[in-house]
Design an enzyme around this catalytic site. Structure first.
Site, PDB file in Angstrom:
ATOM      1  N   HIS A   7       0.875  -1.164   0.000  1.00 56.12           N
ATOM      2  CA  HIS A   7       0.000   0.000   0.000  1.00 56.12           C
ATOM      3  C   HIS A   7       0.920   1.224   0.000  1.00 56.12           C
ATOM      4  O   HIS A   7       1.538   1.508   1.030  1.00 56.12           O
ATOM      5  CB  HIS A   7      -0.871   0.033   1.238  1.00 56.12           C
ATOM      6  CG  HIS A   7      -1.662  -1.220   1.489  1.00 56.12           C
ATOM      7  ND1 HIS A   7      -1.111  -2.368   2.044  1.00 56.12           N
ATOM      8  CD2 HIS A   7      -2.969  -1.506   1.271  1.00 56.12           C
ATOM      9  CE1 HIS A   7      -2.049  -3.304   2.157  1.00 56.12           C
ATOM     10  NE2 HIS A   7      -3.186  -2.812   1.697  1.00 56.12           N
ATOM     11  N   SER A  56      -6.964   3.336  -5.513  1.00 57.03           N
ATOM     12  CA  SER A  56      -7.071   3.647  -4.089  1.00 57.03           C
ATOM     13  C   SER A  56      -7.316   2.366  -3.315  1.00 57.03           C
ATOM     14  O   SER A  56      -7.690   1.340  -3.879  1.00 57.03           O
ATOM     15  CB  SER A  56      -8.236   4.611  -3.843  1.00 57.03           C
ATOM     16  OG  SER A  56      -9.482   3.926  -3.946  1.00 57.03           O
ATOM     17  N   ASP A  57      -7.112   2.422  -2.013  1.00 52.41           N
ATOM     18  CA  ASP A  57      -7.701   1.429  -1.127  1.00 52.41           C
ATOM     19  C   ASP A  57      -9.177   1.818  -0.994  1.00 52.41           C
ATOM     20  O   ASP A  57      -9.621   2.834  -1.547  1.00 52.41           O
ATOM     21  CB  ASP A  57      -6.969   1.434   0.220  1.00 52.41           C
ATOM     22  CG  ASP A  57      -6.983   0.074   0.905  1.00 52.41           C
ATOM     23  OD1 ASP A  57      -7.896  -0.725   0.630  1.00 52.41           O
ATOM     24  OD2 ASP A  57      -6.078  -0.188   1.719  1.00 52.41           O
ATOM     25  N   CYS A  58      -9.954   1.038  -0.277  1.00 47.82           N
ATOM     26  CA  CYS A  58     -11.384   1.313  -0.197  1.00 47.82           C
ATOM     27  C   CYS A  58     -11.657   2.654   0.484  1.00 47.82           C
ATOM     28  O   CYS A  58     -11.154   2.921   1.580  1.00 47.82           O
ATOM     29  CB  CYS A  58     -12.098   0.192   0.554  1.00 47.82           C
ATOM     30  SG  CYS A  58     -13.860   0.515   0.774  1.00 47.82           S
ATOM     31  N   MET A  59     -12.488   3.467  -0.152  1.00 48.41           N
ATOM     32  CA  MET A  59     -12.789   4.793   0.373  1.00 48.41           C
ATOM     33  C   MET A  59     -13.849   4.768   1.478  1.00 48.41           C
ATOM     34  O   MET A  59     -14.207   5.809   2.027  1.00 48.41           O
ATOM     35  CB  MET A  59     -13.237   5.713  -0.769  1.00 48.41           C
ATOM     36  CG  MET A  59     -12.233   5.833  -1.905  1.00 48.41           C
ATOM     37  SD  MET A  59     -10.597   6.408  -1.396  1.00 48.41           S
ATOM     38  CE  MET A  59     -10.940   8.146  -1.084  1.00 48.41           C
TER      39      MET A  59
END
Length: 521
Positions: free
Chosen positions: A173, A257-260
């Site tokens: 990440h 993105s990672d989860c928003m």
């Protein structure tokens, strides 16, 4: 291409259940959402998943004119989404314990080929975070090791294997989630290191996999004040995504993105606001993984931002061009042959190669006898990224007792002093003891139980069912193994080692104290 289709290509939606919901159909039809992410709750078995992916592809192709990315977090080990009738490879640290980068390539190729035949074309793996903080609650065994060189040595093979298996993959990440003591699913972590230290530790693996051709990178919802002091996490930072990742580091692939909906964004900024900020930061694909309506709200907000100039059209079009180019390349990549029986056999060999012997007492490997006491907590969801808790039908002690004979006692995750005392009394009548720990370094009562049982004087073995850090403080007389995952198959492999039927060939890919040094201190 309409504005809504352009925006929809940059969004990734999730939904509940194992079939397409009416709400998902409505949101895709109205807002032209172009991509999907699946979780364990969306999957019952391989046949259902194959049908679901075909239905999703047909729906999105019809409504948008383009095939979707269908994404999943199939890292292996503690983060798997596929059902038990599919190939679920060991996790990152487990694979690194084999000492053979060829095994990460094989694991990647098996995973990619399995996903591709089921209809999934984008694996959100691997993690190239360096787990340099043992107290990290969310990375741990998802990392290949605690040094950049170890991570790079094994991650590059996984990335190549996934691509040769026919799917897109990424490194996550960015800029690095390894030195946090908080979970960004639950709060907003901060890594406040000088740039020189970040370069040596966190950024080094990303530079290496970029040079090796990784096609995509996922951002982290973490504050990095020395990279951007504006108070926004990396996902929402133009300085980090555009200036650092694309500018200084020269990355030209896709940024996701990672989860928003993670609390690091939702709680502090709001999901929809976070989506717009991520797009403006330079993120290509923005994930809203669970609440379908939020994908529609984000699409509507992005359309308004485009109309009034808060979202740059040229950057939007360039981002969509990258996405469509990646989709076209993926579509032109043939699916590899996949023999399910051979893949399962290869995967079993991989798993058994990961079982790691950490410490052998001076008295040698214990003879547990005919009636050992097997204890340990049930599996539980350690964070929102983890598997759902019904992935394991029985607890480790129940499964281990079935393999070894004797009795199994399932404890609380944090056993009480009274529970520990009762188990010590119970152990007196048994021929040996097996204790399984699960994040015991974060739940000290588990380790307290292990130390109390070690004092009983019976032959004893401790098995880390997730992070090996659990084992480092145990007494010298405890024989210790790492399984790296809490599953029926890892329990069976450990049982074979404890019965002397197989070896434990793995070697820890992280630093650990040796008993000679411990006793000298």
């Amino acid at each position: 291409m309409t504005n809504q289709v352009l925006i929809g290509q940059r969004l990734v939606a999730g939904f509940p259940g194992t079939a397409i919901t009416p709400e998902l159909v409505q949101v895709i039809r109205q807002y032209k959402i172009g991509n999907i992410i699946l979780f364990r709750e969306n999957i019952s078995d391989a046949a259902q998943l194959r049908t679901l992916c075909a239905d999703l592809t047909e729906l999105i192709r019809r409504e948008t004119g383009y095939d979707p990315f269908i994404m999943v977090d199939q890292e292996g080990g503690v983060v798997t989404r596929l059902s038990e009738d599919c190939v679920n490879v060991p996790g990152a640290m487990a694979l690194a314990s084999t000492g053979d980068p060829g095994n990460t390539y094989l694991a990647g190729k098996l995973t990619g080929a399995e996903l591709r035949r089921l209809g999934i074309n984008f694996d959100l793996a691997p993690s190239v975070d360096v787990n340099c903080n043992p107290a990290n609650p969310i990375i741990g065994v998802r990392s290949y090791g605690d040094t950049p060189s170890t991570v790079v040595k094994y991650a590059t093979g996984m990335i190549r294997g996934l691509q040769d298996g026919g799917v897109l993959c990424l490194a996550k990440h960015f800029p690095g989630h390894g030195d946090t003591s908080m979970d960004s699913h639950l709060t907003l972590p901060c890594v406040d290191k000088p740039r020189t230290e970040l370069e040596k530790m966190e950024l080094a693996p990303f530079r290496a996999v970029i040079a090796d051709g990784v096609p995509a990178i996922m951002t982290a919802h973490i504050l990095f004040p020395t990279l951007d002091d504006s108070g926004v996490p990396a996902t929402m930072s133009r300085r980090i995504v555009t200036d650092l990742l694309r500018g200084e580091m020269g990355f030209t692939g896709l940024v996701t993105s990672d989860c928003m909906e993670m609390q690091a964004v939702q709680k502090f900024f709001g999901t929809v606001n976070g989506v717009l900020a991520a797009m403006n930061a330079g993120v290509d694909l923005v994930l809203i993984s669970h609440t379908t309506r939020l994908s529609g709200e984000a699409a509507a907000a992005a359309a308004e931002a485009l109309a009034d100039g808060r979202l740059d059209r040229a950057e939007l079009e360039a981002s969509v061009a990258r996405i469509l180019a990646a989709k076209a390349k993926l579509a032109a990549t043939p699916a590899p042959a996949f023999d399910a029986a051979e893949a399962a056999a290869q995967n079993d060999r991989l798993l058994r190669a990961t079982i790691t012997e950490v410490h052998v007492p001076r008295a040698g490997r214990p003879d547990l006898g005919a009636h050992p006491l097997c204890v340990g907590c049930p599996v539980y969801r350690t964070g929102l990224v983890g598997n759902v808790v019904d992935d394991v039908a029985q607890s480790f002690p129940t499964m281990m007792a079935a393999h070894l004979g004797g009795e199994g006692v399932t404890t609380a995750v944090d056993p009480t002093d009274e529970e520990i005392a009762a188990l010590v009394d119970r152990a007196a009548g048994c021929t040996g003891i097996v204790i399984g720990s699960y994040n015991g370094h974060l739940h000290p009562q588990q380790l307290g139980l292990a130390k109390a049982l070690a004092a009983v004087g019976k032959p004893i073995a401790a098995v880390a069912l997730r992070n090996p850090y659990d084992l480092f403080s145990l007494p010298e007389n405890v024989y210790t193994l790492v399984a790296y995952e809490y599953t029926a198959r890892s329990t069976a492999a450990v049982a074979d080692v404890l019965r002397g039927h197989s070896a434990a060939p793995g070697r820890l890919p992280i630093a650990h104290p040796d008993f000679a040094n411990k006793e000298a201190q």
